[in-house]
Enzyme design. Structure first.
Site, short mmCIF file in Angstrom:
data_model
loop_
_atom_site.label_atom_id
_atom_site.label_comp_id
_atom_site.label_asym_id
_atom_site.label_seq_id
_atom_site.Cartn_x
_atom_site.Cartn_y
_atom_site.Cartn_z
N SER A 89 -3.88 72.25 20.45
CA SER A 89 -2.77 71.84 21.30
C SER A 89 -3.10 70.52 21.99
O SER A 89 -4.26 70.24 22.29
CB SER A 89 -2.50 72.93 22.35
N ARG A 122 31.63 70.12 -19.46
CA ARG A 122 30.91 69.10 -18.70
C ARG A 122 31.34 69.25 -17.25
O ARG A 122 32.52 69.13 -16.94
CB ARG A 122 31.20 67.68 -19.21
N ASN A 177 -3.85 77.33 16.98
CA ASN A 177 -2.56 77.75 16.42
C ASN A 177 -2.66 78.02 14.92
O ASN A 177 -3.43 77.36 14.21
CB ASN A 177 -1.51 76.67 16.66
N LYS A 208 -6.29 76.56 22.62
CA LYS A 208 -5.40 77.02 21.56
C LYS A 208 -5.99 76.77 20.16
O LYS A 208 -6.61 75.75 19.90
CB LYS A 208 -4.05 76.29 21.64
#
Length: 455
Positions: free
Chosen positions: A281, A320, A289, A287
Site C-alpha cells: 500500500s 455475408r 494485498n 499491507k
C-alpha cells in the site's frame, strides 16, 4: 492509451508479449499473406494459375514488403484490410510483368482470407494456452501431493463447515483444469478448419470442378482441416472457443477468489508469492494485498463479458453479415490476450503459493469443536436417532458459542449423550478434526492417478 493491452505501463499485466504478438497487425497481415501465397502455390500446382504468377506472388508475400501506412489508408477507405493487401500484391507483381499480378487472390474473397487468418491466430493462441495449462497442472500436482493430508476447514456460505484437507481443495482444482485440457483437445478438431469458398461459399469461380481439389490442397498447405461446407456465416466455431475461454478463466477466477478470502488477515491460511513491495500500500506499510488475485479477477470477468458478444456475432444475416462479423474483430484479440495473461498470473500464483498449515490448524480450533458437530451428530445418530441427535448438538453448539466452552466439555456433561453409551474417549475421537476428513486423501490420490502427467 485506448486499451490496457496497448499501454506501455499495463500491457505486460493484462497481456503478454507472446499473445500480443499473435494478435498484432503484423501477425494478422502475415497470415493474410500466407493465405495468398499458399493459395497461389497450390493453384499453380494443379494448373489453375500460371507458375510464373505463383512464384512472383510468393516472392512478394512477406510482411516486410507491406506498406502499412498505405494499408491503413486503404482500410479506412474500403472498410476491410484484405483488399488493401491484395492491391499491394497485384501492383508489385504487375511490375514484373503486366497482368501477372491479376492471378493473385484467384477465386477467394475477403472473408476467406480474414477467417482463415483468424483461425491461424487462434491456433497459435491455443498453443500458448496449452503450455500454460501444462504448467498449472504440473504445479497443482505438487501441491496436491505435498498437502494431501494438511488439515483445514471446508467452508460453506463463508462459514466453517467440516474438516477437509488442503490437498483435497487443490485436487478439485486440478481435476477441473484437466477437464479444460480435454475440452481444448476436443475443440481443436472443430476450430482449426479452413475457410475458402469464394463469394457465397460455393467455389463458383474455380472452373472445371476443381474447387474442392483446390480447397483440400490449400487446407493441407496451411495445416488445417477441410470444411465439410462453407462456414462463413455459421460462427459456432468462434463462439465455442470464446465459451471455452470463459469457462477456463472462470476456473482461474474461482481459485483467485479463494486465495483472496484465505489471505484475509483474520484467516491467513495462504499468501501470494512474496517479493519486496508486491501488493504493498502507498500509505499502510503493513499491507500485503492479493494483487495477483485481484488482476485475475478483473481479467477473467472481462473475458466472460466479452465472450458473450461472440454469441451475438453468431446471428449473421444470409451469406455475408452486416455487422455481427466485425464484433469478432473487436473482442477476439482482447479475449485471447486477457485469457493468456490470466492463465500466466494463475500459474505464477500456484507456483509460488505460500501455504500456512499452522494457521489452518488454528482456524479449525476457533469454533471450539463446532467444525466437527456433524461427526458427533452422526456418532450419536444410531443411538438417539439422527434428527434427535441433530437437535441436541444444535443446542449444544449454541451453548458452546454463548458460554465460550468447548463442545467436548458440554457433550461429556449432557445426560442424553451419557445415555447414548458413548465413552469420553469415543467423544474425544469424534471431536478431533483429523478423524473427520472423510476420503479426502483417497480422492486426492485418485485425481493424481487419473491425471498422471505421463499417461
Amino acid at each position: 492509451m485506448s486499451s490496457v493491452t496497448d499501454s506501455v505501463i499495463f500491457r505486460n499485466i493484462f497481456s503478454t508479449p507472446a499473445i500480443s504478438s499473435i494478435w498484432s497487425d503484423t501477425q494478422r497481415t502475415s497470415y493474410y499473406l500466407l493465405f495468398e501465397a499458399s493459395l497461389a502455390s497450390v493453384q499453380a500446382d494443379i494448373g489453375i494459375i500460371p507458375r510464373q504468377a505463383a512464384d512472383a506472388i510468393l516472392a512478394f508475400c512477406h510482411v516486410t514488403n507491406i506498406d502499412f501506412d498505405e494499408l491503413r489508408i486503404q482500410t479506412e477507405k474500403i472498410g476491410y484490410p484484405v483488399l488493401g493487401v491484395v492491391k499491394q500484391i497485384v501492383q508489385n507483381v504487375n511490375t514484373i510483368q503486366p497482368g501477372l499480378g491479376e492471378w493473385a487472390h484467384w477465386g477467394a474473397t475477403t472473408q476467406d482470407v480474414t477467417d482463415t487468418a483468424t483461425i491461424l491466430q487462434l491456433r497459435d493462441t491455443l498453443s500458448l494456452i496449452s503450455e500454460a495449462l501444462d504448467a498449472i497442472t504440473s504445479d497443482l500436482r505438487r501441491l496436491c501431493q505435498t498437502h494431501k493430508a494438511t488439515l483445514m476447514a471446508a467452508r460453506s456460505n463463508l462459514q466453517q463447515a467440516v474438516p477437509m484437507t488442503f490437498g483435497f481443495k487443490m485436487a478439485r482444482l486440478l481435476a477441473t483444469f484437466e477437464r479444460h485440457k480435454q475440452r481444448l483437445a476436443e475443440i481443436k478438431s472443430r476450430l482449426l478448419v479452413l475457410e475458402f469458398g469464394g463469394a457465397a461459399g460455393t467455389l463458383a469461380t474455380i472452373k472445371n470442378g476443381r474447387g474442392l481439389e483446390c480447397q483440400a490442397a490449400l487446407a493441407k498447405k496451411l495445416g488445417l482441416s477441410v470444411p465439410e461446407i462453407a462456414w462463413h456465416t455459421e460462427r459456432d466455431r468462434i463462439a465455442e472457443v470464446g465459451g471455452f475461454f470463459a469457462l477456463l478463466t472462470g476456473t482461474c477466477s474461482k481459485f483467485a477468489t479463494d486465495v483472496k478470502l484465505m489471505m484475509q488477515t483474520e484467516v491467513g491460511e495462504v499468501s501470494e508469492p512474496f517479493y519486496p513491495h508486491r501488493g504493498s500500500s502507498s500509505t499502510m506499510p503493513q499491507k500485503r494485498n492479493p494483487i495477483s488475485s485481484v488482476y485475475i479477477t478483473a481479467m477473467t470477468a472481462t473475458v466472460r463479458q466479452l465472450s458473450a458478444a461472440l454469441y451475438d456475432a453468431m446471428v449473421e444475416d444470409h451469406e455475408r453479415a452486416t455487422g455481427p462479423w466485425e464484433i469478432e474483430w473487436i473482442v477476439l484479440p482482447q479475449i485471447c490476450t486477457l485469457t493468456h495473461a490470466a492463465l500466466l498470473n494463475t500459474s505464477e500464483l500456484i507456483t509460488g503459493l505460500e501455504v500456512h498449515p499452522n494457521a489452518m490448524k488454528r482456524n479449525l480450533e476457533i469454533t471450539r469443536g463446532g467444525v466437527v458437530s456433524e461427526a458427533v451428530m452422526m456418532g450419536l445418530a444410531p443411538k438417539l436417532g439422527r434428527q434427535f441427535a441433530h437437535n441436541l448438538i444444535y443446542e449444544l453448539c449454541r451453548r458452546s458459542v454463548k458460554e465460550d466452552l468447548p463442545l467436548l466439555t458440554l457433550l461429556c456433561a449432557d445426560d442424553k449423550v451419557r445415555e447414548s453409551g458413548l465413552s469420553k474417549k469415543e467423544l474425544e475421537r469424534l471431536c478431533d478434526p483429523a478423524n473427520y476428513t472423510g476420503l479426502s486423501v483417497e480422492m486426492v490420490d485418485r485425481v493424481l492417478a487419473s491425471t498422471h502427467p505421463f499417461q
